[in-house]
Each structure stands twice: as C-alpha cells, then as structure tokens.
Design an enzyme around this catalytic site. Structure first.
Site, PDB file in Angstrom:
ATOM      1  CD  GLU A   1      14.458  -3.827  -7.428  1.00 47.77           C
ATOM      2  OE1 GLU A   1      13.274  -3.655  -7.788  1.00 47.77           O
ATOM      3  OE2 GLU A   1      15.402  -3.077  -7.780  1.00 47.77           O
TER       4      GLU A   1
ATOM      5  NE  ARG B   1      11.392   6.250  -2.301  1.00 44.94           N
ATOM      6  CZ  ARG B   1      12.341   5.820  -3.127  1.00 44.94           C
ATOM      7  NH1 ARG B   1      13.473   6.506  -3.227  1.00 44.94           N
ATOM      8  NH2 ARG B   1      12.181   4.735  -3.831  1.00 44.94           N
TER       9      ARG B   1
ATOM     10  CE1 TYR C   1      -3.656   2.441   0.529  1.00 42.05           C
ATOM     11  CE2 TYR C   1      -2.327   3.285   2.306  1.00 42.05           C
ATOM     12  CZ  TYR C   1      -3.390   3.406   1.450  1.00 42.05           C
ATOM     13  OH  TYR C   1      -4.176   4.521   1.517  1.00 42.05           O
TER      14      TYR C   1
ATOM     15  CE  LYS D   1       8.058   5.060  -9.677  1.00 43.18           C
ATOM     16  NZ  LYS D   1       7.036   4.021  -9.617  1.00 43.18           N
TER      17      LYS D   1
ATOM     18  CG  ASP E   1       6.319  -1.662  -5.491  1.00 43.25           C
ATOM     19  OD1 ASP E   1       6.162  -2.373  -4.481  1.00 43.25           O
ATOM     20  OD2 ASP E   1       7.438  -1.324  -5.924  1.00 43.25           O
TER      21      ASP E   1
ATOM     22  CD1 TRP F   1      13.573   2.085 -15.293  1.00 45.24           C
ATOM     23  CD2 TRP F   1      15.155   3.188 -16.410  1.00 45.24           C
ATOM     24  NE1 TRP F   1      13.058   3.313 -15.625  1.00 45.24           N
ATOM     25  CE2 TRP F   1      14.016   4.016 -16.311  1.00 45.24           C
ATOM     26  CE3 TRP F   1      16.279   3.665 -17.078  1.00 45.24           C
ATOM     27  CZ2 TRP F   1      13.960   5.288 -16.863  1.00 45.24           C
ATOM     28  CZ3 TRP F   1      16.233   4.952 -17.610  1.00 45.24           C
ATOM     29  CH2 TRP F   1      15.081   5.749 -17.509  1.00 45.24           C
TER      30      TRP F   1
END
Length: 314
Positions: free
Chosen positions: A263, A311, A84, A305, A172, A196
C-alpha cells in the site's frame, strides 16, 4: 499636566501594554498546548468523539483546473482480478456475483494455494462469471503474501488478461459487496480514497517516511489511497504493479520494508502518476468509522478482521 504626571501616564500605559501582551502570549500558549493535547489524544486513541468531529473537517480538494476532463474510459466490457484469502472467499464471490458489474460478464481470477477450496464454491455462483483459479505459493510471512501480489498480478496480465479483457480490478478478499459496483467505476487508472483517512488532515497520512525506501514520499502527497481496491485498463494496472514490485524488490536489497508494505508503494505510484478516476470511500467502507454526512451507500464493506488466523506464521 506636569512632566512628572506625563512620565507616570506613559509608564502606566507601557505597563498596561506589557501586561496585555503577556496575557495574550499566555492565552496563545494555552491554546497551542490544548491544540497539541487534542491532537495527541486524537492520534493516539482515536475515540468515537474525535471520529465524529472528523466528519466536519473539510475534505481535501482536487488541485486540477476547473473544467479539466480526465479520460473516462467508461466502457462496458470489464473483468476482475481477486487476490486470495480463503477465510473470506465464499462470501466475497457470492456477493460479487450479485453486485459487481451487474448485467455484464466477468472473469474471476482467483489466486489460491489450494485449488480444492475453490471447487466447493464455484457451483454456488450464477454462471454469469467465469472462474479461473491460479495456484500460488504461500509465503511464510503475511507481509510477503501481501507484497508479492504485485508480481502475481503483473504476470497474470501478461499471461491471461491482456488477451482476454480490457479492464482489470484487484480486490482484497476480506470484504464483501453490499451494493451496486458498476461501470461507473471504470476508467484508465482507478484509485480508492481510504475510508479511515479521507477526512483526516494530511498530517495524519501514513505515507512512507523512510528516505531509504522506494515508497518514500517527501511532500504531503495528494490523498491517501487504499490498496484494497485498485484497477483500470490492463496496461495501466500492469504499469502500476510492475513499478510497485520493482520498488518492493529494491527495498529488499536494501533490507528495508515500507510501513504499509504494498500500500505504501501504491501511494507512491499514484503520487507520481495521478489516477484518472478516484472512487469515494463508499466503494470500500468500514462501519467501525461511524457516521459520515457524505456516505449514504455502502457498496463494499470491510469484514471483521481475523488477524489471528489470517496472519498466522508457519
């Protein structure tokens, strides 16, 4: 020919050979220097020009023998788990309602720190998917929010999923569906090539390089996988999340943190336990990458983003 003439001829030949060798050496040095400068610029700035050139680099190939068949596990009963981030939740769920496993019932397990936020969204869904909210603690650091989802998913599987579903996909939430994401993506263990990195040389893969970390990969690995999408049978995902969480906690005891957090641990797991299906980057694409000759459909797209908001540290 006199002896003196022969000596002069040999000397002249030797000098010519030496000069050719020196010139070749200089050319090689210049080539190496240019190659180094190009790769320094490539890795440092990554401008559009290099991204276009990158599209022509041959992709890494699977090392399995020809004819070797992975377990398909491609059944129609399928369920979904969402980690979430409420900034993007509404668009994500509405697009999933349209494009994720169309024609089949799904369960949305939504980790949320404020249940009221989700109640505003669920009435807008078609009713095809059952929404189950799960209140979770919000950590002070966004890195911990990211890493501790492995623990949350593992616990969710034990308390809910294993009694309600055969498959679980973890996403995500800072992305949205743009095209069909159907049963062709199902298998026992499903990983996603990172958009990427899939055409970059292995030299640029950002595996964990600290030997003290449980996520450390000593060799070149296979591929670089994106933690934004992974899934499979609940048994497979439980094993993955359990091992990743164990590695994260082991790192915390050593006061170590992997470069790309969960990750990095996910890539370590897939290096040791190969996935049975690898999804194309079209299943999670970033339009900032630009043109690629092998990507024609965008099934899941990155959202721009808002790191300054998502963040933030309390």
């Amino acid at each position: 020919m006199t002896k003196t003439s022969q000596m002069k001829s040999i000397s002249s030949t030797f000098n010519l050979t030496t000069r050719i060798r020196k010139e070749r050496s200089m050319v090689l040095k210049h080539k190496c220097l240019c190659f180094l400068l190009v790769f320094m610029a490539y890795s440092t700035f990554d401008p559009i020009f290099f991204r276009i050139l990158e599209g022509f680099i041959p992709m890494e190939k699977c090392h399995l023998l020809k004819g070797f068949k992975l377990k398909p596990g491609n059944h129609a009963d399928n369920f979904l788990d969402y980690c979430y981030l409420d900034l993007y939740l509404e668009r994500f769920l509405l697009s999933a309602d349209e494009h994720f496993m169309p024609g089949f019932p799904v369960i949305y397990y939504v980790f949320v720190d404020d249940l009221a936020k989700l109640k505003q969204i669920t009435p807008k869904l078609s009713g095809r998917g059952k929404v189950q909210d799960l209140k979770v603690e919000k950590h002070r650091r966004w890195q911990d929010n990211s890493m501790f989802r492995m623990k949350l998913i593992k616990e969710l599987i034990e308390t809910h999923v294993k009694n309600e579903a055969n498959y679980i996909f973890c996403f995500d939430v800072d992305q949205h569906f743009n095209g069909r994401f159907g049963t062709e993506a199902l298998s026992e263990s499903v990983a996603l090539l990172h958009a990427w990195f899939y055409r970059k040389l292995k030299f640029f893969y950002t595996y964990e390089s600290n030997p003290l970390s449980s996520a450390y990969i000593e060799s070149k690995g296979d591929f670089y996988y994106h933690a934004a999408v992974f899934g499979g049978t609940w048994q497979s995902v439980r094993n993955l999340t359990e091992r990743c969480h164990h590695g994260i906690m082991k790192d915390k005891q050593r006061n170590v943190e992997a470069l790309w957090h969960d990750e990095s641990h996910l890539n370590k797991y897939y290096w040791l336990h190969k996935p049975t299906k690898i999804l194309s980057p079209e299943y999670c694409w970033d339009k900032k990458i630009g043109w690629r000759r092998d990507i024609h459909v965008f099934r899941l797209l990155w959202v721009k983003k808002q790191y300054g908001i998502s963040r933030q540290i309390n």
